[in-house]
Structure formats: C-alpha cells, structure tokens
Write a protein that holds these residues in place. Structure first.
Motif, short mmCIF file in Angstrom:
data_model
loop_
_atom_site.label_atom_id
_atom_site.label_comp_id
_atom_site.label_asym_id
_atom_site.label_seq_id
_atom_site.Cartn_x
_atom_site.Cartn_y
_atom_site.Cartn_z
N GLY A 1 -17.15 -37.97 -33.18
CA GLY A 1 -18.43 -38.65 -33.33
C GLY A 1 -19.35 -38.48 -32.13
O GLY A 1 -20.47 -39.00 -32.11
N GLY A 2 -18.88 -37.73 -31.13
CA GLY A 2 -19.68 -37.52 -29.92
C GLY A 2 -20.81 -36.53 -30.15
O GLY A 2 -20.88 -35.86 -31.19
N ALA A 3 -21.68 -36.45 -29.17
CA ALA A 3 -22.88 -35.62 -29.29
C ALA A 3 -22.73 -34.31 -28.53
O ALA A 3 -22.08 -34.26 -27.48
CB ALA A 3 -24.09 -36.39 -28.75
N VAL B 1 -30.12 -38.01 -29.71
CA VAL B 1 -28.78 -38.21 -30.29
C VAL B 1 -28.33 -39.66 -30.19
O VAL B 1 -27.24 -40.01 -30.65
CB VAL B 1 -27.71 -37.28 -29.67
N ARG C 1 -24.37 -34.50 -33.74
CA ARG C 1 -23.12 -35.27 -33.57
C ARG C 1 -22.00 -34.62 -34.35
O ARG C 1 -22.20 -34.16 -35.48
CB ARG C 1 -23.31 -36.71 -34.02
N ASP D 1 -18.80 -38.75 -24.35
CA ASP D 1 -19.64 -39.07 -25.51
C ASP D 1 -20.70 -38.00 -25.72
O ASP D 1 -21.19 -37.84 -26.84
CB ASP D 1 -20.33 -40.42 -25.30
N VAL D 2 -21.11 -37.34 -24.64
CA VAL D 2 -22.19 -36.35 -24.74
C VAL D 2 -21.81 -35.10 -23.96
O VAL D 2 -21.46 -35.18 -22.77
CB VAL D 2 -23.52 -36.90 -24.18
N ALA E 1 -27.88 -41.47 -27.36
CA ALA E 1 -27.03 -41.83 -26.21
C ALA E 1 -27.64 -43.01 -25.47
O ALA E 1 -28.86 -43.21 -25.47
CB ALA E 1 -26.91 -40.63 -25.27
N ASP F 1 -22.80 -44.48 -22.17
CA ASP F 1 -22.08 -43.29 -22.62
C ASP F 1 -21.66 -42.38 -21.46
O ASP F 1 -22.36 -42.28 -20.45
CB ASP F 1 -22.95 -42.47 -23.58
N GLY G 1 -17.10 -38.17 -37.00
CA GLY G 1 -16.36 -39.26 -36.33
C GLY G 1 -14.90 -39.30 -36.76
O GLY G 1 -14.44 -38.54 -37.59
N LEU H 1 -21.38 -29.74 -37.20
CA LEU H 1 -22.29 -30.60 -36.41
C LEU H 1 -23.35 -31.21 -37.32
O LEU H 1 -23.99 -30.51 -38.10
CB LEU H 1 -22.97 -29.76 -35.32
#
Ligand SMILES: C[S@@+](CC[C@H](N)C(=O)[O-])C[C@H]1O[C@@H](n2cnc3c(N)ncnc32)[C@H](O)[C@@H]1O
Length: 204
Positions: A139-141, A38, A201, A108-109, A40, A44, A204, A175
């Motif tokens: 926009g995060g995973a 992804v 992801r 972020d993840v 990262a 992150d 965003g 997603l």
C-alpha cells in the motif's frame, strides 16, 4: 552490477559542485507535489533513492517529516546534504549502491529522481524493482522521475534509458496511478531537460 562506481559520482559532486551539477534544483517542486499527491504525511517514512545532495530532504524535514532516509552511492554527496541539514535532525544517511542494498525495514514512500534511468541493463532494472518491492510497505507509494523519451541520451557522461510515462508504468503494472506528468527541468547552465514522472500506490 553495471552502474558507475562511487568514485565517478564523488568526483562529479566534488569537481562540479553540488549546486552546479546538471540535476541540481533549489526547489524540488515536482517531487514535493507528487509526495503530496500520493497522500503522504509527515508521519510517513520516506526513502530518497540516489538522493545525493538533493534539497528534497531539507524540504521534508522543514515540513515536519520525522523519518527520512537518503540513500546514495556517493558519500561526498551525502556529506553535502547532511552538512546542510544538520546532524541533529532525524535523517538516516545510507551510502550504498541501490543494486546491493538490503533494506532492513520498510518505507511508506519510495522516491527516485534520475537514478533508475542509469540502469540500462534489464537485469539491473529487475533487481532495482525487486529491492523496491522489499523496501516499500504494502500500500506504499512509489514516485519515479526519469529522463523523458525526448530527453538527453546521457547524464554525467553515462548512458541513460529514456522513458515515456507509459514505459515507467510498464515497470510497475500493479501500481495504482495517482499522477503521471512531464516536467522540464532547467539545469544550472540553462539547458532544458524533459523528465517524465509517475506517482502511485502499490496494492495494500
Ligand atoms: C542525476 S543524480 C540525481 C540526484 C538526486 N536524486 C537529485 O535529484 O538531485 C543521480 C544520483 O544517483 C546516485 N547514484 C547513481 N547510481 C547509483 C546507484 N547504483 N546506487 C545509488 N545511488 C546511485 C548518484 O551518486 C547521484 O547522486
């Protein structure tokens, strides 16, 4: 909330041992590959949902990740992981039920291996997904691994819901998928447990 309580999980970790529980992996290879997939980076913020005593946090800290949070219902499991990793490294340990968690910041993840699959009730899954949306930056995973459709019907004495990769994607229709795969986990006792994983992801 219809999940088992903390005492159930504390008991599993304490009586079976963190390295003998069926879900133990010395090397969380799929998780690490998907975190890489992804895109990262060590800058992150990662939250491991129901991370328990998993070694994922050790690997992330070794790779230079500065902002890792491990959330789990079981304080006993968190104690094992924090004892191993050491308290001097910047890891946030959160003892909470995911379904009661009120995230006060964003990540972020989002990583979940073998936790969502315990939510057999639709209202609990919806709550999980609502909390995930609050906790992940736009926009995060999101990375989720659950027992596959031909996987075990229970884990640790609790019923599970099994998933194809398509079923997992249906939970998160927006997603942007980066990877979907099957992984056959070998338990410490030598049993094979197929998992399905998705990684992608959010918009965003
Ligand atoms: C099958 S284990 C997987 C642990 C870890 N993700 C790993 O891969 O090693 C499930 C974990 O989820 C935790 N758990 C179960 N229900 C939970 C809930 N409602 N909220 C938070 N954690 C939960 C358990 O304590 C346990 O550590």
């Amino acid at each position: 909330v219809s999940t088992a309580g903390a005492a159930h999980w504390d008991n599993r970790y304490q009586t079976v041992g963190a390295e003998s529980v069926s879900w133990y992996e010395a090397e969380p290879t799929t998780s690490l590959e998907l975190i890489k997939a992804v895109g990262a980076t060590p800058a992150d913020a990662v939250v491991d949902i129901g991370g328990g005593a998993s070694t994922l946090v050790d690997h992330l800290v070794s790779a230079g990740y500065q902002d890792v949070t491990v959330l789990d219902l079981s304080q006993a499991a968190l104690d094992v992981a924090s004892g191993r990793v050491g308290l001097s490294v910047p890891v946030a340990w959160v003892a909470a039920d995911i379904l009661d968690w009120k995230p006060t910041r964003q990540y972020d993840v989002w990583h979940d291996r073998a936790v969502l699959h315990f939510l057999t009730e639709g209202h609990d899954r919806n709550r999980y997904l609502d909390i995930m949306r609050l906790a992940v930056h736009p926009g995060g995973a999101v990375i989720i691994g659950a027992f596959a459709d031909d996987g075990p019907t229970q884990c640790s004495g609790l019923p599970v819901r099994r998933y194809t990769t398509g079923d997992l994607q249906d939970l998160l229709p927006d997603l942007m998928l980066v990877d979907a795969r099957r992984h056959e986990h070998r338990t410490p006792a030598g049993t094979v447990q197929p998992f399905n994983w998705i990684a992608g992801r959010l918009p965003g």
